[in-house]
Design an enzyme around this catalytic site. Structure first.
Site, short mmCIF file in Angstrom:
data_model
loop_
_atom_site.label_atom_id
_atom_site.label_comp_id
_atom_site.label_asym_id
_atom_site.label_seq_id
_atom_site.Cartn_x
_atom_site.Cartn_y
_atom_site.Cartn_z
N ASP A 194 37.48 44.23 53.39
CA ASP A 194 37.09 44.51 52.02
C ASP A 194 38.29 44.22 51.11
O ASP A 194 39.44 44.25 51.56
CB ASP A 194 36.67 45.98 51.92
CG ASP A 194 36.46 46.44 50.50
OD1 ASP A 194 35.63 45.85 49.79
OD2 ASP A 194 37.16 47.39 50.09
N ASP B 9 38.89 45.47 47.29
CA ASP B 9 39.36 46.55 46.43
C ASP B 9 39.40 47.88 47.18
O ASP B 9 38.40 48.31 47.74
CB ASP B 9 38.47 46.67 45.20
CG ASP B 9 38.45 45.39 44.38
OD1 ASP B 9 39.51 44.78 44.23
OD2 ASP B 9 37.36 45.00 43.92
N GLN C 238 31.42 42.36 43.74
CA GLN C 238 31.96 42.23 42.39
C GLN C 238 30.83 42.32 41.38
O GLN C 238 30.46 41.35 40.72
CB GLN C 238 32.74 40.91 42.25
CG GLN C 238 33.99 40.84 43.09
CD GLN C 238 35.01 41.91 42.74
OE1 GLN C 238 35.21 42.22 41.57
NE2 GLN C 238 35.66 42.49 43.75
N CYS D 171 29.93 39.00 46.46
CA CYS D 171 28.62 39.28 45.89
C CYS D 171 28.79 39.56 44.40
O CYS D 171 29.42 40.55 44.03
CB CYS D 171 27.97 40.48 46.57
SG CYS D 171 26.43 40.99 45.75
#
Length: 222
Positions: free
Chosen positions: A45, A47, A89, A122
């Site tokens: 991942d 963030d 996102q 995404c």
């Protein structure tokens, strides 16, 4: 310092029908070895896992690495495995980010952490009905397809329950690395919990770092 991302990475390319944006790193499709002790690939991942979570960040100057991120990614590469990023996102769907801004931040992450074989992003919102937004499995499956590796031999490392649910739905292994915003119920539901990124990678690579089902002493509600 890592080489310029522009030297080795294609831009994010959008696709129709609510599919994810994808970008390739060097080498095209990966052909992993047959060592069953190792995963075929490791996906991170973005963030809260690789970089500090700045909500809806479109500014490369605000990108800061999470503790141990460089060491963790380097350890995967040292094992000869492809490494990728899978990232929601939704700021794009909300009108808070443009594709150019997402691309600029992606390139900054590449500059700081070196080459990723694949990025799967995404850009959709929670009500868009896409199949890629985590906790759906689409980002993980798209990244594995791009790499040419089986999802069942892939490890996904993230900081929240949606990352783990996406991994599980794709048939991949999930390793949760909690942060202060990770919910207690997400930690409880995770199959595997590691105290930090490097421990998570060592676990993915088959090492036995001890009691990896770590429970943080403080978990903030979000």
């Amino acid at each position: 310092m890592a080489p310029s991302a522009a030297a080795f990475s294609s831009p994010l390319v959008s696709a129709p029908d609510h599919r994810p944006w994808l970008a390739d790193g060097p080498g095209g499709r990966w052909r992993p070895g047959r060592d069953g002790a190792l995963p075929a690939a490791v996906l991170f991942d973005r963030d809260g896992t690789l970089v500090v979570d700045v909500p809806y960040n479109g500014d490369p100057a605000l990108v800061r690495l999470m503790p141990g991120a460089r060491e963790a990614v380097d350890a995967v590469r040292a094992a000869g495995l492809p490494v990728g990023v899978v990232s929601n996102q939704s700021g794009v769907a909300r009108g808070l980010l443009t594709r150019a801004q997402v691309e600029a931040v992606r390139r900054r992450v590449d500059e700081l952490l070196g080459r990723f074989q694949v990025w799967a992003v995404c850009p959709h919102g929670p009500d868009d009905g896409c199949r890629c937004r985590k906790p759906a499995p689409g980002l993980v499956l798209a990244a594995c397809t791009r790499l040419g590796v089986p999802a069942a031999r892939t490890t996904v490392i993230g900081d929240i329950g949606a990352d783990m649910t996406a991994a599980r739905a794709a048939g991949a292994r999930g390793v949760l690395v909690p942060t202060p915003v990770t919910r207690a119920e997400e930690i409880e539901a995770a199959d595997t919990v590691a105290p930090d990124l490097l421990t998570a990678v060592r676990l993915a690579l088959g090492a036995d770092p001890g009691d990896v089902r770590h429970r943080p002493l403080e978990v903030e509600e979000r």
